[in-house]
Write a protein that holds these residues in place. Structure first.
Motif, PDB file in Angstrom:
ATOM      1  N   ALA A   1       0.830  -1.207   0.000  1.00 36.74           N
ATOM      2  CA  ALA A   1       0.000   0.000   0.000  1.00 36.74           C
ATOM      3  C   ALA A   1       0.865   1.257   0.000  1.00 36.74           C
ATOM      4  CB  ALA A   1      -0.930  -0.007   1.207  1.00 36.74           C
ATOM      5  N   LYS A   2       0.573   2.151  -0.938  1.00 34.56           N
ATOM      6  CA  LYS A   2       1.318   3.406  -1.024  1.00 34.56           C
ATOM      7  C   LYS A   2       0.580   4.576  -0.374  1.00 34.56           C
ATOM      8  CE  LYS A   2       3.960   2.136  -5.134  1.00 34.56           C
ATOM      9  NZ  LYS A   2       4.359   2.492  -6.509  1.00 34.56           N
ATOM     10  N   GLU A   3      -0.640   4.328   0.116  1.00 37.37           N
ATOM     11  CA  GLU A   3      -1.398   5.380   0.788  1.00 37.37           C
ATOM     12  C   GLU A   3      -0.745   5.694   2.138  1.00 37.37           C
ATOM     13  OE1 GLU A   3      -3.652   3.118  -2.076  1.00 37.37           O
ATOM     14  OE2 GLU A   3      -2.755   2.466  -0.175  1.00 37.37           O
ATOM     15  N   ILE A   4      -0.684   6.979   2.484  1.00 37.73           N
ATOM     16  CA  ILE A   4       0.097   7.372   3.655  1.00 37.73           C
ATOM     17  C   ILE A   4      -0.491   6.872   4.971  1.00 37.73           C
ATOM     18  CG2 ILE A   4       1.050   9.413   2.524  1.00 37.73           C
ATOM     19  CD1 ILE A   4      -0.936  11.087   4.182  1.00 37.73           C
ATOM     20  N   GLU A   5      -1.789   6.572   4.999  1.00 37.53           N
ATOM     21  CA  GLU A   5      -2.372   6.090   6.253  1.00 37.53           C
ATOM     22  C   GLU A   5      -2.169   4.596   6.459  1.00 37.53           C
ATOM     23  OE1 GLU A   5      -5.681   5.946   3.163  1.00 37.53           O
ATOM     24  OE2 GLU A   5      -4.089   7.344   3.749  1.00 37.53           O
ATOM     25  N   ALA A   6      -1.589   3.907   5.467  1.00 38.00           N
ATOM     26  CA  ALA A   6      -1.393   2.459   5.557  1.00 38.00           C
ATOM     27  C   ALA A   6      -0.029   2.132   6.163  1.00 38.00           C
ATOM     28  CB  ALA A   6      -1.518   1.827   4.177  1.00 38.00           C
ATOM     29  N   ASN A   7       0.019   1.074   6.959  1.00 37.87           N
ATOM     30  CA  ASN A   7       1.265   0.602   7.569  1.00 37.87           C
ATOM     31  C   ASN A   7       1.287  -0.925   7.559  1.00 37.87           C
ATOM     32  OD1 ASN A   7       2.564   3.134   8.670  1.00 37.87           O
ATOM     33  ND2 ASN A   7       0.570   3.280   9.664  1.00 37.87           N
ATOM     34  N   PRO A   8       2.479  -1.522   7.586  1.00 36.61           N
ATOM     35  CA  PRO A   8       2.560  -2.992   7.628  1.00 36.61           C
ATOM     36  C   PRO A   8       1.994  -3.549   8.928  1.00 36.61           C
ATOM     37  CG  PRO A   8       4.683  -2.009   7.055  1.00 36.61           C
ATOM     38  CD  PRO A   8       3.806  -0.905   7.536  1.00 36.61           C
ATOM     39  N   ASP A   9       1.737  -4.841   8.923  1.00 40.21           N
ATOM     40  CA  ASP A   9       1.320  -5.548  10.129  1.00 40.21           C
ATOM     41  C   ASP A   9       2.583  -5.952  10.892  1.00 40.21           C
ATOM     42  OD1 ASP A   9       0.465  -7.268  12.098  1.00 40.21           O
ATOM     43  OD2 ASP A   9      -0.815  -8.471  10.795  1.00 40.21           O
ATOM     44  N   PRO A  10       2.804  -5.433  12.101  1.00 48.16           N
ATOM     45  CA  PRO A  10       4.041  -5.751  12.839  1.00 48.16           C
ATOM     46  C   PRO A  10       4.262  -7.245  13.051  1.00 48.16           C
ATOM     47  CG  PRO A  10       2.873  -3.942  13.888  1.00 48.16           C
ATOM     48  CD  PRO A  10       1.959  -4.484  12.837  1.00 48.16           C
ATOM     49  N   GLU A  11       3.210  -8.033  13.058  1.00 46.49           N
ATOM     50  CA  GLU A  11       3.370  -9.475  13.263  1.00 46.49           C
ATOM     51  C   GLU A  11       3.895 -10.180  12.017  1.00 46.49           C
ATOM     52  OE1 GLU A  11      -0.326 -10.992  14.678  1.00 46.49           O
ATOM     53  OE2 GLU A  11      -0.041 -10.207  16.703  1.00 46.49           O
ATOM     54  N   LYS A  12       3.867  -9.484  10.870  1.00 52.45           N
ATOM     55  CA  LYS A  12       4.278 -10.113   9.612  1.00 52.45           C
ATOM     56  C   LYS A  12       5.575  -9.549   9.043  1.00 52.45           C
ATOM     57  CE  LYS A  12      -0.467 -11.132   8.091  1.00 52.45           C
ATOM     58  NZ  LYS A  12      -1.462 -10.886   7.006  1.00 52.45           N
ATOM     59  N   VAL A  13       6.105  -8.494   9.632  1.00 50.72           N
ATOM     60  CA  VAL A  13       7.286  -7.856   9.045  1.00 50.72           C
ATOM     61  C   VAL A  13       8.532  -8.713   9.231  1.00 50.72           C
ATOM     62  CG1 VAL A  13       6.409  -5.509   9.296  1.00 50.72           C
ATOM     63  CG2 VAL A  13       7.740  -6.525  11.146  1.00 50.72           C
ATOM     64  N   ILE A  14       9.526  -8.457   8.398  1.00 52.35           N
ATOM     65  CA  ILE A  14      10.755  -9.249   8.453  1.00 52.35           C
ATOM     66  C   ILE A  14      11.758  -8.683   9.465  1.00 52.35           C
ATOM     67  CG2 ILE A  14      10.575 -10.134   6.099  1.00 52.35           C
ATOM     68  CD1 ILE A  14      12.390  -7.898   5.163  1.00 52.35           C
TER      69      ILE A  14
END
Length: 945
Positions: A366-379
């Motif tokens: 997602a390139k929308e500024i209000e979107a963020n990754p899911d901390p449980e899935k990040v590397i």
């Protein structure tokens, strides 16, 4: 068990000097030729290693076949050729697992062990730190299983290599204390075994280089510089040896990073130029060097040159990572975002941060500024925290420039993701120091979150933003203390056998014991430090094991929820209010919670107000009757931090959750008007809490049904401070035994006074009493808070000082501990934790309510206040009202204006659970009276009939 083949990389003479009867001459010659190109020509080395593998395989020479794989994989690592590194590890692994010729091969286990090392190294290089650590710890356990007297040089060399990689893994995952300890241990290992280990000096300086990087992250730049200069001086003696090219280059890079952190950008560029001249082509560190050039030129505000270097590094890193998502790519996108922010190209910068976040989760695009990754899935959670913190900053800057509410909305959503990531990270940190470092690094972001929530509330008037701000504030307060209480709960209800609980307590006690010896000794004892390191590592492994084996215990221990504002409102009585503060650089944020309303304030926190708070503490804690400006300071502080809120607060029962310098203020002594002596004490009852969540945990602690009082009033020798009667410097306390006698009349129990007031008697008796009172000396240690102490009488068996650190290993079931001693409520201020004091240590031990002091108290006046306090407790008043009335009584009965000075009475404060310790005696008499009347009425009717 011999690990000679694990020592191959340290001694390339192995193949040349081997004279096996089954050796094929062609395979041997080809392998030796490959080795001759190992550091100088990648393509030639690869070609001949592959040729040697084919020849050895064809002629069933298993020794040369596996040795060729070991060297080839090492060459892949040297050239940072990760694609081939991974491929060749898999090839060798398949060979070791499936080739039937190896069933009877005597050296099979040696090669299997070395493959574990290579897997650890590969996973480190691809930044899979948890997997890397697992491989290295597995191999270390195997070597450590060998008795020390049977370990050979190759075993020691391999231990050293493992220590280096574990240090690297710990550093990259934010575990700096563990990294520092293991790297220091590695340096000592080399010095102790320099006669046994080949190239021991090289290993020492490599460890010093790695240790310098830990110091650099911890902002101890001077130590880092010293180690790096030593290392470079050594490497310069090896410039003609191609084997040292990577070591040399990495040391230059570390020094350049250090200069950049110190804002010495021209020096950093000079160092990078030197490195480029030394390593002119095929530099595996070229990507990192380009980033550092970008950082240095950004520091010099040469934005054009910085952009060129960042873009060069970005393309090289993408190619190196096979155009797949990777945290290294995220780092560079974030740096470009920061560069654009410096140029006020904010929207473009936000886009770069969003691209950085996309790199950190496989299925997030997602390139929308209000979107963020899911901390449980990040590397990489650590990298996610870093990027999100910077995104938060650029979004708030975007709002400041444009006043577009959409930027604030995106920032507010980002705030919640940062908190979630922190919650997931905390269980991964074994060391308290490392946890604290993580908290301190993120604390400015929490201040920013509260500021964002306030601005959203101001813009929208939506009260859910007050709830969110309160949530953020709770997440920043007394984290370790709350964790300690939940750990006790987890131990109690997590289904852990008593035997394991006892073993855990023994670990903690042993660590505390060794640390105290080290703290007290004048000369460092190397053996003791090594023993402490071993015990700590064993303890962390022990905790890791029980957390895996008892999932219920793990869930309870790392429960990270905090009380919500609405839930807290429901728990308050009609006349109660909670005031929670958060301090930022220029503002105070205050949330007031009552049963029927909630309010949110932003108050000015100017340098003048901060100075007045410091002056107020100084003038309160040091008596100077001629200086009447204390009352002016008190009123000014009241106006700045309380008056606006107090105009709307209906409740008179106040619980204050302080922050920063506010920890030094006795709120009940604040002047509410510009006249002297109009104290808040007169109209309001004040207590304190470290956090609302912690207070609720303390309120849940079961109180004892039987009220018993244990008193300690030690005897001290020395010169008495007759003038001020301060409880300081181990002088005799003229009134502490009288204080003990005065309060003992209200509750049954026991007094230990004089020489009987020892630590031994405290240990013996502590579990049998629900009220414990100390009338003694104490001292706060700002530099080393764990070594603040409470003084007892000396006896022949032990020290007379009970340190805060000792109390961490106690389980005290008392409802109330009163520390009638100096400075028991103050200590070092620590972000995210508050005041590190003796009082907090008793909280760690499980005590829900503490009466403490904010300065070196007066012996006589304190004794008077304490007598009134215990009389009020006996009469059934709540703890906070009992203390308030005690102070009011003291002020009323002392006609001398000097004795009414705040120095004499206001430094005594209550923190935690405020409930009464005994049922009111009046109620008992009322019930008895009612029973008597009923009985009398019964007999009257009987006689009448």
């Amino acid at each position: 068990m011999k690990h000679y083949l694990l020592y191959l990389l340290l001694s390339f003479n192995f193949i040349q000097s081997t004279n096996s009867q089954n050796t094929n001459v062609n395979a041997k010659n080809v392998l030796n030729k490959a080795i001759s190109f190992h550091y100088s020509n990648k393509d030639s080395a690869y070609y001949y290693y592959e040729k040697a593998i084919k020849l050895a395989d064809k002629q069933n020479d298993l020794n040369y076949l596996l040795s060729s794989y070991v060297y080839l994989i090492n060459a892949n690592g040297h050239y940072y050729d990760l694609k081939n590194y991974n491929k060749n590890i898999k090839r060798e692994d398949d060979l070791l697992q499936n080739d039937k010729r190896l069933d009877t091969f005597a050296s099979l286990q040696y090669y299997k062990d070395y493959l574990i090392f290579d897997k650890g190294n590969y996973n480190y290089k691809i930044k899979q730190y948890t997997t890397s650590k697992k491989h290295f710890k597995k191999l270390l356990a195997k070597i450590n299983a060998i008795p020390k007297n049977k370990q050979i040089a190759s075993d020691l060399a391999m231990i050293s290599s493992i220590y280096s990689f574990l240090g690297l893994n710990y550093r990259h995952t934010g575990k700096y204390e563990l990294a520092e300890n293991i790297l220091k241990k590695n340096i000592q290992l080399q010095y102790d075994n320099k006669d046994s280990i080949s190239n021991w000096q090289t290993r020492v300086f490599n460890s010093k280089k790695l240790l310098s990087q830990v110091y650099e992250v911890k902002k101890d730049y001077n130590k880092a510089n010293i180690l790096l200069q030593e290392t470079l001086s050594y490497y310069k003696t090896k410039t003609n040896n191609p084997r040292f090219k990577n070591n040399f280059s990495s040391a230059f890079i570390a020094l350049a990073k250090n200069y950049i952190k110190q804002k010495e950008f021209n020096k950093a560029i000079e160092i990078l130029h030197q490195n480029t001249q030394y390593y002119k082509e095929n530099n595996p560190f070229e990507k990192e060097i380009d980033v550092l050039y970008g950082d240095a030129y950004l520091g010099l505000k040469d934005f054009k040159t910085a952009t060129i270097y960042y873009n060069k590094s970005l393309q090289k890193t993408k190619t190196y990572r096979n155009n797949k998502k990777h945290q290294d790519v995220a780092v560079i996108y974030a740096k470009i975002g920061k560069l654009l922010l410096k140029q006020d190209r904010i929207d473009k910068g936000i886009d770069q941060y969003q691209l950085a976040l996309i790199q950190l989760q496989k299925d997030f695009n997602a390139k929308e500024i209000e979107a963020n990754p899911d901390p449980e899935k990040v590397i990489a959670k650590i990298e996610l925290i870093r990027v999100l913190k910077e995104k938060l900053e650029i979004l708030t800057n975007a709002y400041t420039n444009s006043k577009k509410i959409s930027y604030l909305q995106a920032a507010h959503k980002t705030s919640k993701v940062i908190i979630k990531t922190l919650d997931l990270l905390r269980p991964e940190f074994e060391s308290k120091l490392d946890k604290q470092f993580l908290i301190e690094e993120t604390y400015p972001s929490i201040q920013k979150m509260v500021e964002i929530a306030y601005t959203m509330y101001e813009n929208t008037n939506e009260k859910n933003f007050i709830n969110d701000a309160f949530f953020f504030m709770e997440k920043s307060k007394s984290i370790f203390l709350l964790e300690s209480i939940r750990n006790a709960e987890a131990t109690k209800y997590g289904g852990i056998p008593e035997k394991i609980i006892t073993e855990e307590q023994q670990f903690r006690a042993k660590i505390t014991y060794i640390e105290q010896i080290i703290f007290k000794q004048k000369k460092k004892d190397k053996a003791l430090n090594e023993e402490l390191d071993l015990v700590k590592n064993a303890y962390y492994s022990f905790l890791e094991k029980i957390e895996k084996e008892y999932p219920k215990y793990y869930a309870l221990k790392y429960k990270n929820d905090v009380i919500t504002l609405e839930s807290l409102k429901g728990k308050l009585q009609k006349n109660q209010a909670i005031l929670s503060y958060l301090v930022s650089e220029e503002s105070l944020y205050l949330i007031v919670i009552e049963t029927n309303k909630k309010s949110f304030y932003k108050l000015a926190y100017t340098k003048d107000i901060q100075t007045r708070i410091k002056n107020l503490y100084r003038k309160s804690s040091k008596l100077n009757i001629q200086d009447t400006t204390i009352y002016e300071d008190s009123y000014k502080v009241y106006k700045a931090i309380l008056e606006t809120a107090m105009q709307k607060i209906e409740a008179t029962d106040l619980t204050i959750i302080t922050d920063g310098l506010l920890n030094y203020i006795p709120f009940d002594a604040l002047n509410t008007s510009n006249k002297n002596n109009n104290y808040l004490l007169e109209t309001h009852s004040i207590s304190y809490a470290s956090s609302a969540t912690l207070l609720q945990e303390q309120n849940k602690i079961e109180t004892n049904k039987k009220t018993k009082l244990l008193i300690f009033a030690p005897k001290f020798s020395g010169t008495s401070n007759v003038i001020n009667h301060e409880r300081t410097d181990m002088t005799p306390l003229l009134y502490n035994e009288q204080e003990a006698q005065d309060i003992a009349q209200y509750f049954r129990g026991k007094i230990y006074n004089g020489n009987e007031a020892s630590i031994a008697n405290f240990k013996k008796e502590v579990s049998a009493y629900n009220l414990i009172h100390f009338a003694t000396h104490a001292s706060a240690n700002d530099a080393f808070p764990d070594y603040s102490y409470l003084a007892f009488s000396k006896d022949s068996t032990a020290s007379n000082l009970l340190y805060a650190k000792d109390l961490y290993n106690y389980k005290i079931k008392a409802d109330l501990v009163t520390l009638s001693a100096c400075e028991t409520g103050i200590g070092k201020l620590q972000k995210g934790e508050g005041m590190l004091s003796l009082a907090r240590a008793f909280n760690y031990a499980g005590v829900p309510a503490i009466v403490t002091t904010l300065w070196k108290i007066n012996d006589q006046s304190t004794s008077e206040v304490m007598e009134y306090f215990y009389e009020n407790l006996y009469n059934g008043l709540s703890k906070k009202e009992a203390l308030r009335q005690a102070k009011l009584t003291y002020l009323e009965l002392n006609e001398d204006a000097i004795l009414k000075h705040p120095y004499y009475w206001s430094g005594i404060v209550l923190t935690g659970n405020v409930e009464q310790v005994t049922t009111t005696n009046y109620l008992i008499w009322i019930l008895l009276g009612a029973f008597f009347l009923v009985l009398l009425n019964f007999f009257y009717k009987k006689v009448k009939n």
